[in-house]
Design an enzyme around this catalytic site. Sequence first.
Site, PDB file in Angstrom:
ATOM      1  N   ASP A   9      16.233  61.092  71.633  1.00 50.37           N
ATOM      2  CA  ASP A   9      16.176  61.790  70.258  1.00 50.37           C
ATOM      3  C   ASP A   9      18.203  62.222  70.067  1.00 50.37           C
ATOM      4  OD1 ASP A   9      13.821  62.522  69.909  1.00 50.37           O
ATOM      5  OD2 ASP A   9      13.693  63.943  71.054  1.00 50.37           O
ATOM      6  N   LYS A  23      19.227  57.177  68.566  1.00 53.50           N
ATOM      7  CA  LYS A  23      19.275  55.942  68.381  1.00 53.50           C
ATOM      8  C   LYS A  23      18.737  54.535  67.303  1.00 53.50           C
ATOM      9  CE  LYS A  23      16.762  56.317  71.646  1.00 53.50           C
ATOM     10  NZ  LYS A  23      16.980  57.791  71.998  1.00 53.50           N
ATOM     11  N   GLY A  46      10.006  58.037  68.747  1.00 51.95           N
ATOM     12  CA  GLY A  46       9.938  58.191  66.832  1.00 51.95           C
ATOM     13  C   GLY A  46      11.383  57.935  66.850  1.00 51.95           C
ATOM     14  N   HIS A  47      11.676  56.946  65.591  1.00 51.49           N
ATOM     15  CA  HIS A  47      13.410  56.616  65.709  1.00 51.49           C
ATOM     16  C   HIS A  47      12.951  56.722  63.917  1.00 51.49           C
ATOM     17  CE1 HIS A  47      13.566  54.382  69.276  1.00 51.49           C
ATOM     18  NE2 HIS A  47      13.969  55.436  69.301  1.00 51.49           N
ATOM     19  N   GLN A  53      12.993  56.820  73.979  1.00 51.73           N
ATOM     20  CA  GLN A  53      13.616  58.369  74.771  1.00 51.73           C
ATOM     21  C   GLN A  53      15.724  58.319  75.272  1.00 51.73           C
ATOM     22  OE1 GLN A  53      10.819  56.516  76.200  1.00 51.73           O
ATOM     23  NE2 GLN A  53       9.758  57.096  74.495  1.00 51.73           N
TER      24      GLN A  53
END
Length: 428
Positions: free
Chosen positions: A13, A16, A40-41, A224
Amino acid sequence: MPVAVVVGMQWGDEGKGKIIDLLAENVDVVARYQGGHNAGHTICFNEKQFVLHLIPSGIFHKDKLCVIGNGVVVDPQALVEEMRQLEETGIDLEGRLLISDRANIIMPYHGTSDKGRESGSGFEKIGTTGRGIGPSYADKIARAGIRVCDLRDEAYLTERLRANYEEKQKVLKSLYGTELPEFKEMLDELMSYRETILKYITDTHILMRDQIAQGKNILCEGAQGTMLDVDHGTYPFVTSSNSTAGGACTGLGIPPTKVNKVLGVIKAYTTRVGEGPFPSELSDADGERLGKVGHEFGATTGRQRRCGWFDAVVARYGVHLNGVDALVLTKVDVLDGFKTIKVCTGYKYKGKVFPDMPADPVIQANCEPVYVDFEGWSESTVGIQDYDKLPKNAKDYISRLSELVETPFMMISTGPDREQTIQRESLF
Ligand code: IMP
Protein backbone atom coordinates in the site's frame (compact mmCIF):
# COMPACT_ATOMS: atom_id res chain seq x y z
CA MET A 1 18.32 0.67 -19.56
CA PRO A 2 15.42 -1.52 -20.48
CA VAL A 3 14.44 -3.64 -17.44
CA ALA A 4 13.35 -1.99 -14.19
CA VAL A 5 11.72 -3.53 -11.14
CA VAL A 6 9.30 -1.53 -9.00
CA VAL A 7 9.04 -2.79 -5.46
CA GLY A 8 7.10 -1.78 -2.33
CA MET A 9 9.40 -0.86 0.56
CA GLN A 10 7.07 -1.28 3.55
CA TRP A 11 4.04 -3.52 4.23
CA GLY A 12 2.37 -2.85 0.89
CA ASP A 13 0.00 0.00 0.00
CA GLU A 14 2.86 2.41 -0.67
CA GLY A 15 1.13 3.79 -3.77
CA LYS A 16 2.80 1.57 -6.37
CA GLY A 17 -0.32 1.57 -8.56
CA LYS A 18 -0.09 5.31 -9.24
CA ILE A 19 3.68 5.17 -9.85
CA ILE A 20 3.51 2.19 -12.22
CA ASP A 21 0.66 3.84 -14.09
CA LEU A 22 2.78 7.03 -14.43
CA LEU A 23 5.92 5.20 -15.52
CA ALA A 24 3.95 3.00 -17.91
CA GLU A 25 3.69 5.92 -20.31
CA ASN A 26 7.32 5.37 -21.29
CA VAL A 27 7.50 1.58 -21.26
CA ASP A 28 6.54 -1.16 -23.66
CA VAL A 29 5.72 -3.92 -21.18
CA VAL A 30 4.41 -3.95 -17.60
CA ALA A 31 4.81 -7.37 -16.00
CA ARG A 32 3.49 -8.53 -12.64
CA TYR A 33 5.73 -11.11 -10.96
CA GLN A 34 4.07 -12.39 -7.75
CA GLY A 35 1.02 -12.32 -5.50
CA GLY A 36 -2.54 -12.66 -6.62
CA HIS A 37 -5.81 -10.82 -6.22
CA ASN A 38 -4.81 -10.04 -2.62
CA ALA A 39 -3.19 -6.91 -4.08
CA GLY A 40 -5.11 -3.72 -4.66
CA HIS A 41 -3.62 -1.06 -6.89
CA THR A 42 -5.56 2.20 -6.96
CA ILE A 43 -5.18 4.48 -9.98
CA CYS A 44 -6.81 7.90 -10.31
CA PHE A 45 -7.16 9.89 -13.51
CA ASN A 46 -9.80 12.02 -15.25
CA GLU A 47 -11.45 12.32 -11.82
CA LYS A 48 -12.15 8.58 -11.81
CA GLN A 49 -10.74 5.90 -9.54
CA PHE A 50 -9.91 2.34 -10.59
CA VAL A 51 -8.76 -0.50 -8.37
CA LEU A 52 -6.86 -3.36 -9.99
CA HIS A 53 -6.16 -6.60 -8.17
CA LEU A 54 -4.52 -8.86 -10.71
CA ILE A 55 -3.99 -7.14 -14.03
CA PRO A 56 -0.89 -4.88 -14.17
CA SER A 57 -1.44 -1.16 -13.70
CA GLY A 58 -0.12 -0.44 -17.21
CA ILE A 59 -3.41 -1.59 -18.73
CA PHE A 60 -4.80 1.96 -18.85
CA HIS A 61 -2.14 2.95 -21.41
CA LYS A 62 -3.02 1.92 -24.95
CA ASP A 63 -0.54 -0.29 -26.82
CA LYS A 64 1.35 -1.44 -23.73
CA LEU A 65 1.72 -5.16 -23.16
CA CYS A 66 0.61 -6.33 -19.70
CA VAL A 67 1.99 -9.62 -18.45
CA ILE A 68 0.82 -11.81 -15.58
CA GLY A 69 3.94 -13.83 -14.83
CA ASN A 70 4.46 -17.43 -13.74
CA GLY A 71 5.09 -16.23 -10.16
CA VAL A 72 1.53 -14.94 -9.83
CA VAL A 73 -1.31 -17.11 -8.51
CA VAL A 74 -4.39 -16.60 -10.66
CA ASP A 75 -7.97 -16.91 -9.46
CA PRO A 76 -9.87 -17.49 -12.74
CA GLN A 77 -13.11 -16.03 -11.41
CA ALA A 78 -11.38 -12.84 -10.17
CA LEU A 79 -9.41 -12.58 -13.42
CA VAL A 80 -12.45 -12.91 -15.68
CA GLU A 81 -14.38 -10.41 -13.54
CA GLU A 82 -11.53 -7.86 -13.69
CA MET A 83 -11.24 -8.37 -17.46
CA ARG A 84 -14.98 -7.76 -17.82
CA GLN A 85 -14.83 -4.55 -15.77
CA LEU A 86 -11.91 -3.21 -17.81
CA GLU A 87 -13.63 -4.07 -21.10
CA GLU A 88 -16.75 -2.29 -19.89
CA THR A 89 -14.71 0.90 -19.45
CA GLY A 90 -13.54 0.58 -23.06
CA ILE A 91 -10.11 -0.97 -22.43
CA ASP A 92 -9.05 -3.35 -25.17
CA LEU A 93 -7.35 -6.43 -23.73
CA GLU A 94 -6.87 -8.64 -26.75
CA GLY A 95 -3.23 -8.97 -27.76
CA ARG A 96 -2.24 -6.77 -24.79
CA LEU A 97 -2.95 -8.99 -21.82
CA LEU A 98 -0.67 -12.04 -21.64
CA ILE A 99 -0.98 -14.66 -18.93
CA SER A 100 1.82 -17.09 -18.20
CA ASP A 101 0.94 -20.69 -18.90
CA ARG A 102 3.16 -21.63 -15.95
CA ALA A 103 1.24 -19.59 -13.37
CA ASN A 104 -0.61 -21.55 -10.67
CA ILE A 105 -4.37 -21.36 -10.31
CA ILE A 106 -6.27 -20.49 -7.13
CA MET A 107 -9.18 -22.90 -6.67
CA PRO A 108 -12.18 -22.42 -4.34
CA TYR A 109 -10.74 -24.91 -1.83
CA HIS A 110 -7.74 -22.61 -1.36
CA GLY A 111 -10.04 -19.86 -0.12
CA THR A 112 -11.81 -22.32 2.19
CA SER A 113 -8.49 -23.45 3.60
CA ASP A 114 -7.24 -19.84 4.04
CA LYS A 115 -10.37 -18.79 5.93
CA GLY A 116 -10.44 -22.01 7.95
CA ARG A 117 -6.90 -21.61 9.19
CA GLU A 118 -7.50 -17.96 10.02
CA SER A 119 -10.57 -18.67 12.09
CA GLY A 120 -10.26 -22.03 13.68
CA SER A 121 -6.75 -23.42 13.89
CA GLY A 122 -4.13 -23.35 16.61
CA PHE A 123 -1.97 -21.01 14.55
CA GLU A 124 -1.80 -17.26 15.13
CA LYS A 125 -4.18 -15.28 12.94
CA ILE A 126 -2.25 -13.56 10.14
CA GLY A 127 -5.05 -11.29 9.02
CA THR A 128 -4.88 -12.55 5.44
CA THR A 129 -7.11 -11.24 2.68
CA GLY A 130 -8.88 -14.64 2.77
CA ARG A 131 -8.39 -15.09 -0.96
CA GLY A 132 -6.61 -18.41 -0.89
CA ILE A 133 -3.17 -16.99 -1.66
CA GLY A 134 -1.19 -18.95 0.96
CA PRO A 135 -2.83 -22.34 0.31
CA SER A 136 -2.38 -21.91 -3.43
CA TYR A 137 1.35 -21.19 -3.07
CA ALA A 138 1.57 -24.10 -0.60
CA ASP A 139 0.18 -26.43 -3.29
CA LYS A 140 2.61 -24.99 -5.83
CA ILE A 141 5.59 -25.74 -3.59
CA ALA A 142 4.14 -29.17 -2.70
CA ARG A 143 3.89 -29.86 -6.46
CA ALA A 144 0.15 -30.40 -6.22
CA GLY A 145 -0.93 -27.17 -7.92
CA ILE A 146 -3.01 -26.77 -11.06
CA ARG A 147 -1.38 -24.49 -13.60
CA VAL A 148 -2.79 -22.26 -16.29
CA CYS A 149 -1.33 -24.53 -19.02
CA ASP A 150 -3.46 -27.39 -17.64
CA LEU A 151 -6.52 -25.55 -18.99
CA ARG A 152 -5.34 -26.55 -22.49
CA ASP A 153 -5.84 -30.24 -21.81
CA GLU A 154 -9.25 -31.11 -20.41
CA ALA A 155 -8.42 -34.73 -19.58
CA TYR A 156 -5.23 -33.84 -17.72
CA LEU A 157 -6.99 -30.97 -15.92
CA THR A 158 -9.83 -33.24 -14.78
CA GLU A 159 -7.44 -35.88 -13.50
CA ARG A 160 -5.31 -33.38 -11.60
CA LEU A 161 -8.29 -31.55 -10.15
CA ARG A 162 -9.80 -34.85 -8.99
CA ALA A 163 -6.64 -35.79 -7.06
CA ASN A 164 -6.63 -32.38 -5.41
CA TYR A 165 -10.35 -32.48 -4.72
CA GLU A 166 -10.19 -35.83 -2.98
CA GLU A 167 -7.34 -34.73 -0.76
CA LYS A 168 -8.76 -31.30 0.08
CA GLN A 169 -12.22 -32.66 0.77
CA LYS A 170 -10.87 -34.96 3.48
CA VAL A 171 -8.50 -32.42 4.99
CA LEU A 172 -10.97 -29.52 5.08
CA LYS A 173 -13.75 -31.65 6.48
CA SER A 174 -11.62 -33.08 9.24
CA LEU A 175 -9.90 -29.77 10.15
CA TYR A 176 -12.71 -27.25 9.78
CA GLY A 177 -15.84 -29.33 9.18
CA THR A 178 -16.21 -27.72 5.77
CA GLU A 179 -17.95 -29.47 2.86
CA LEU A 180 -16.73 -28.66 -0.64
CA PRO A 181 -19.22 -28.33 -3.50
CA GLU A 182 -19.59 -31.40 -5.76
CA PHE A 183 -16.55 -32.19 -7.92
CA LYS A 184 -18.51 -31.69 -11.14
CA GLU A 185 -19.70 -28.28 -10.01
CA MET A 186 -16.11 -27.19 -9.33
CA LEU A 187 -14.86 -28.56 -12.64
CA ASP A 188 -17.74 -26.98 -14.58
CA GLU A 189 -17.06 -23.62 -13.01
CA LEU A 190 -13.40 -23.80 -13.95
CA MET A 191 -14.33 -24.87 -17.46
CA SER A 192 -16.69 -21.89 -17.75
CA TYR A 193 -13.69 -19.53 -17.46
CA ARG A 194 -11.51 -21.64 -19.70
CA GLU A 195 -12.57 -20.24 -23.08
CA THR A 196 -12.16 -16.63 -21.94
CA ILE A 197 -8.73 -17.26 -20.48
CA LEU A 198 -7.29 -19.57 -23.15
CA LYS A 199 -6.79 -16.89 -25.76
CA TYR A 200 -4.67 -14.82 -23.36
CA ILE A 201 -2.28 -17.53 -22.23
CA THR A 202 1.21 -17.87 -23.57
CA ASP A 203 4.78 -18.74 -22.63
CA THR A 204 5.53 -15.33 -21.11
CA HIS A 205 9.17 -16.22 -20.52
CA ILE A 206 9.67 -16.33 -24.30
CA LEU A 207 7.81 -13.06 -24.67
CA MET A 208 10.01 -11.41 -22.02
CA ARG A 209 13.16 -12.88 -23.60
CA ASP A 210 12.21 -11.45 -27.00
CA GLN A 211 11.21 -8.06 -25.62
CA ILE A 212 14.52 -7.81 -23.74
CA ALA A 213 16.44 -8.83 -26.88
CA GLN A 214 14.68 -6.06 -28.80
CA GLY A 215 15.75 -3.51 -26.17
CA LYS A 216 12.19 -2.74 -25.12
CA ASN A 217 11.51 -0.88 -21.88
CA ILE A 218 10.09 -3.29 -19.34
CA LEU A 219 8.66 -2.52 -15.93
CA CYS A 220 8.38 -5.45 -13.53
CA GLU A 221 5.66 -4.81 -11.01
CA GLY A 222 5.83 -6.21 -7.50
CA ALA A 223 2.72 -6.49 -5.35
CA GLN A 224 2.58 -6.13 -1.55
CA GLY A 225 5.88 -4.93 -0.03
CA THR A 226 9.31 -5.93 1.25
CA MET A 227 8.12 -6.51 4.83
CA LEU A 228 5.47 -8.95 3.55
CA ASP A 229 8.04 -11.03 1.64
CA VAL A 230 7.81 -14.68 2.75
CA ASP A 231 11.59 -14.92 3.33
CA HIS A 232 12.55 -11.43 4.43
CA GLY A 233 9.40 -9.96 5.95
CA THR A 234 7.93 -10.12 9.45
CA TYR A 235 7.40 -13.89 9.26
CA PRO A 236 4.90 -15.48 9.89
CA PHE A 237 2.90 -12.28 9.35
CA VAL A 238 3.73 -12.11 5.65
CA THR A 239 2.25 -13.04 2.31
CA SER A 240 3.30 -16.27 0.61
CA SER A 241 5.54 -15.02 -2.18
CA ASN A 242 8.78 -13.14 -2.75
CA SER A 243 7.67 -9.56 -3.16
CA THR A 244 11.29 -8.34 -3.06
CA ALA A 245 13.10 -7.53 -6.32
CA GLY A 246 14.58 -11.03 -6.70
CA GLY A 247 11.04 -12.31 -7.18
CA ALA A 248 10.97 -10.53 -10.54
CA CYS A 249 13.57 -12.95 -11.92
CA THR A 250 11.91 -16.15 -10.74
CA GLY A 251 8.38 -14.82 -11.21
CA LEU A 252 8.89 -13.76 -14.82
CA GLY A 253 11.75 -15.95 -15.98
CA ILE A 254 14.14 -13.01 -16.40
CA PRO A 255 17.82 -13.69 -15.68
CA PRO A 256 19.28 -11.50 -12.88
CA THR A 257 21.88 -10.24 -15.34
CA LYS A 258 19.11 -8.56 -17.37
CA VAL A 259 17.69 -6.39 -14.58
CA ASN A 260 19.08 -2.88 -14.93
CA LYS A 261 17.37 -0.84 -12.26
CA VAL A 262 15.34 -1.23 -9.07
CA LEU A 263 12.96 1.46 -7.95
CA GLY A 264 11.53 1.42 -4.42
CA VAL A 265 8.19 3.02 -3.59
CA ILE A 266 7.88 4.24 0.00
CA LYS A 267 5.28 6.21 1.89
CA ALA A 268 6.29 9.31 3.90
CA TYR A 269 4.89 7.49 6.95
CA THR A 270 4.10 3.78 7.47
CA THR A 271 0.96 1.65 7.28
CA ARG A 272 0.16 -2.02 7.65
CA VAL A 273 -3.03 -4.00 7.21
CA GLY A 274 -3.54 -7.30 8.98
CA GLU A 275 -1.79 -8.65 12.07
CA GLY A 276 1.90 -8.65 12.97
CA PRO A 277 4.70 -6.50 14.36
CA PHE A 278 4.83 -2.82 13.47
CA PRO A 279 7.40 -1.04 15.67
CA SER A 280 6.55 2.56 14.73
CA GLU A 281 2.76 2.05 15.00
CA LEU A 282 0.79 4.88 16.61
CA SER A 283 -2.28 4.28 18.70
CA ASP A 284 -2.90 7.96 19.42
CA ALA A 285 -4.45 11.00 17.74
CA ASP A 286 -1.49 11.30 15.32
CA GLY A 287 -2.08 7.75 14.07
CA GLU A 288 -5.78 8.43 13.70
CA ARG A 289 -5.04 11.59 11.77
CA LEU A 290 -2.65 9.81 9.36
CA GLY A 291 -5.36 7.21 8.68
CA LYS A 292 -8.08 9.80 8.16
CA VAL A 293 -6.14 12.26 5.99
CA GLY A 294 -4.41 9.45 4.09
CA HIS A 295 -7.67 7.52 3.51
CA GLU A 296 -5.93 4.45 4.87
CA PHE A 297 -8.39 1.68 4.08
CA GLY A 298 -7.35 -1.51 2.27
CA ALA A 299 -8.12 -1.41 -1.47
CA THR A 300 -8.91 -5.15 -1.47
CA THR A 301 -10.69 -5.82 1.82
CA GLY A 302 -11.68 -2.29 2.94
CA ARG A 303 -10.01 -2.96 6.29
CA GLN A 304 -8.66 0.02 8.23
CA ARG A 305 -4.88 0.21 7.92
CA ARG A 306 -2.74 0.62 11.01
CA CYS A 307 -0.65 3.82 10.81
CA GLY A 308 2.69 4.95 12.21
CA TRP A 309 5.75 7.11 11.60
CA PHE A 310 8.34 6.53 8.88
CA ASP A 311 10.63 3.69 9.89
CA ALA A 312 14.18 4.16 8.60
CA VAL A 313 15.16 0.65 9.81
CA VAL A 314 12.53 -0.83 7.48
CA ALA A 315 13.55 1.56 4.68
CA ARG A 316 17.27 0.77 4.91
CA TYR A 317 16.52 -2.96 5.04
CA GLY A 318 14.42 -2.60 1.89
CA VAL A 319 17.09 -0.57 0.10
CA HIS A 320 19.72 -3.25 0.74
CA LEU A 321 17.53 -6.32 0.13
CA ASN A 322 16.18 -4.99 -3.14
CA GLY A 323 19.31 -3.19 -4.32
CA VAL A 324 17.26 -0.02 -4.73
CA ASP A 325 18.83 2.59 -7.05
CA ALA A 326 16.23 5.28 -6.48
CA LEU A 327 13.12 5.82 -4.40
CA VAL A 328 9.70 7.33 -4.94
CA LEU A 329 8.29 9.04 -1.84
CA THR A 330 4.50 9.01 -1.72
CA LYS A 331 1.78 10.76 0.31
CA VAL A 332 3.99 13.61 1.54
CA ASP A 333 0.89 15.82 1.57
CA VAL A 334 -0.67 13.66 4.31
CA LEU A 335 1.94 15.07 6.71
CA ASP A 336 0.82 18.68 6.09
CA GLY A 337 -0.08 20.44 9.33
CA PHE A 338 1.70 18.11 11.77
CA LYS A 339 3.61 20.20 14.33
CA THR A 340 6.20 17.47 14.86
CA ILE A 341 6.99 14.51 12.62
CA LYS A 342 8.94 11.56 13.97
CA VAL A 343 11.21 9.09 12.21
CA CYS A 344 12.23 5.77 13.73
CA THR A 345 15.99 5.19 13.39
CA GLY A 346 16.50 2.05 15.50
CA TYR A 347 14.77 -0.49 17.75
CA LYS A 348 15.50 -0.78 21.47
CA TYR A 349 15.01 -4.17 23.09
CA LYS A 350 16.26 -5.22 26.55
CA GLY A 351 18.73 -2.32 26.66
CA LYS A 352 20.21 -3.03 23.24
CA VAL A 353 19.62 -0.85 20.17
CA PHE A 354 19.13 -2.68 16.87
CA PRO A 355 20.06 -0.51 13.87
CA ASP A 356 19.04 -3.36 11.52
CA MET A 357 15.88 -5.46 11.21
CA PRO A 358 16.01 -8.43 13.60
CA ALA A 359 14.54 -11.77 12.45
CA ASP A 360 12.94 -12.71 15.77
CA PRO A 361 9.20 -12.04 15.90
CA VAL A 362 9.37 -11.50 19.68
CA ILE A 363 11.92 -8.69 19.28
CA GLN A 364 10.02 -7.19 16.34
CA ALA A 365 6.82 -7.17 18.39
CA ASN A 366 8.23 -5.90 21.68
CA CYS A 367 10.99 -3.48 20.73
CA GLU A 368 10.64 0.24 21.33
CA PRO A 369 11.26 2.58 18.43
CA VAL A 370 14.08 5.13 18.81
CA TYR A 371 12.80 8.38 17.31
CA VAL A 372 14.30 11.53 15.82
CA ASP A 373 11.95 14.54 15.75
CA PHE A 374 11.43 16.87 12.80
CA GLU A 375 9.63 20.19 12.74
CA GLY A 376 6.51 19.94 10.57
CA TRP A 377 5.06 22.49 8.14
CA SER A 378 1.74 24.28 8.14
CA GLU A 379 1.47 24.98 4.39
CA SER A 380 -0.38 22.62 2.00
CA THR A 381 1.79 20.55 -0.31
CA VAL A 382 -1.17 19.01 -2.16
CA GLY A 383 -0.55 18.89 -5.89
CA ILE A 384 2.88 20.59 -5.83
CA GLN A 385 4.85 19.65 -8.96
CA ASP A 386 8.04 21.61 -8.40
CA TYR A 387 10.42 20.53 -5.63
CA ASP A 388 11.50 24.12 -4.93
CA LYS A 389 7.90 25.06 -4.16
CA LEU A 390 7.72 22.67 -1.19
CA PRO A 391 7.84 24.31 2.27
CA LYS A 392 11.38 24.48 3.70
CA ASN A 393 10.60 21.99 6.49
CA ALA A 394 9.15 19.51 3.99
CA LYS A 395 12.35 19.74 1.92
CA ASP A 396 14.45 19.29 5.09
CA TYR A 397 12.37 16.22 6.04
CA ILE A 398 12.75 14.68 2.59
CA SER A 399 16.46 15.34 2.34
CA ARG A 400 17.07 13.90 5.84
CA LEU A 401 15.09 10.76 4.91
CA SER A 402 17.20 10.45 1.81
CA GLU A 403 20.39 10.65 3.92
CA LEU A 404 19.06 8.12 6.44
CA VAL A 405 18.33 5.57 3.72
CA GLU A 406 21.34 6.58 1.58
CA THR A 407 19.21 6.75 -1.55
CA PRO A 408 17.87 9.64 -3.66
CA PHE A 409 14.17 10.32 -4.20
CA MET A 410 13.53 10.28 -7.92
CA MET A 411 9.88 11.25 -7.59
CA ILE A 412 7.71 12.68 -4.84
CA SER A 413 3.96 12.20 -4.90
CA THR A 414 1.79 15.02 -3.51
CA GLY A 415 -1.67 13.59 -4.19
CA PRO A 416 -3.43 10.60 -5.76
CA ASP A 417 -3.72 12.02 -9.28
CA ARG A 418 -1.19 11.45 -12.07
CA GLU A 419 -0.46 15.19 -12.20
CA GLN A 420 0.15 15.56 -8.46
CA THR A 421 3.77 14.51 -8.73
CA ILE A 422 7.23 16.06 -8.47
CA GLN A 423 9.46 14.42 -11.07
CA ARG A 424 13.15 14.96 -10.24
CA GLU A 425 14.71 12.37 -12.54
CA SER A 426 13.35 10.05 -15.19
CA LEU A 427 13.61 6.27 -15.01
CA PHE A 428 14.32 5.44 -18.65
P1 IMP B 1 -2.45 -12.90 2.10
O1 IMP B 1 -1.50 -12.33 1.11
O2 IMP B 1 -3.90 -12.71 1.74
O3 IMP B 1 -2.11 -14.30 2.47
O4 IMP B 1 -2.28 -12.05 3.46
C1 IMP B 1 -1.06 -12.07 4.21
C2 IMP B 1 -0.75 -10.67 4.74
O5 IMP B 1 -0.42 -9.82 3.68
C3 IMP B 1 -1.92 -10.00 5.48
O6 IMP B 1 -1.41 -9.20 6.52
C4 IMP B 1 -2.52 -9.12 4.41
O7 IMP B 1 -3.22 -8.03 4.94
C5 IMP B 1 -1.26 -8.67 3.70
N1 IMP B 1 -1.48 -8.25 2.31
C6 IMP B 1 -1.70 -9.04 1.24
N2 IMP B 1 -1.82 -8.30 0.12
C7 IMP B 1 -1.64 -7.03 0.50
C8 IMP B 1 -1.59 -5.78 -0.23
O8 IMP B 1 -1.73 -5.72 -1.45
N3 IMP B 1 -1.37 -4.67 0.52
C9 IMP B 1 -1.18 -4.72 1.86
N4 IMP B 1 -1.19 -5.85 2.57
C10 IMP B 1 -1.42 -6.99 1.89
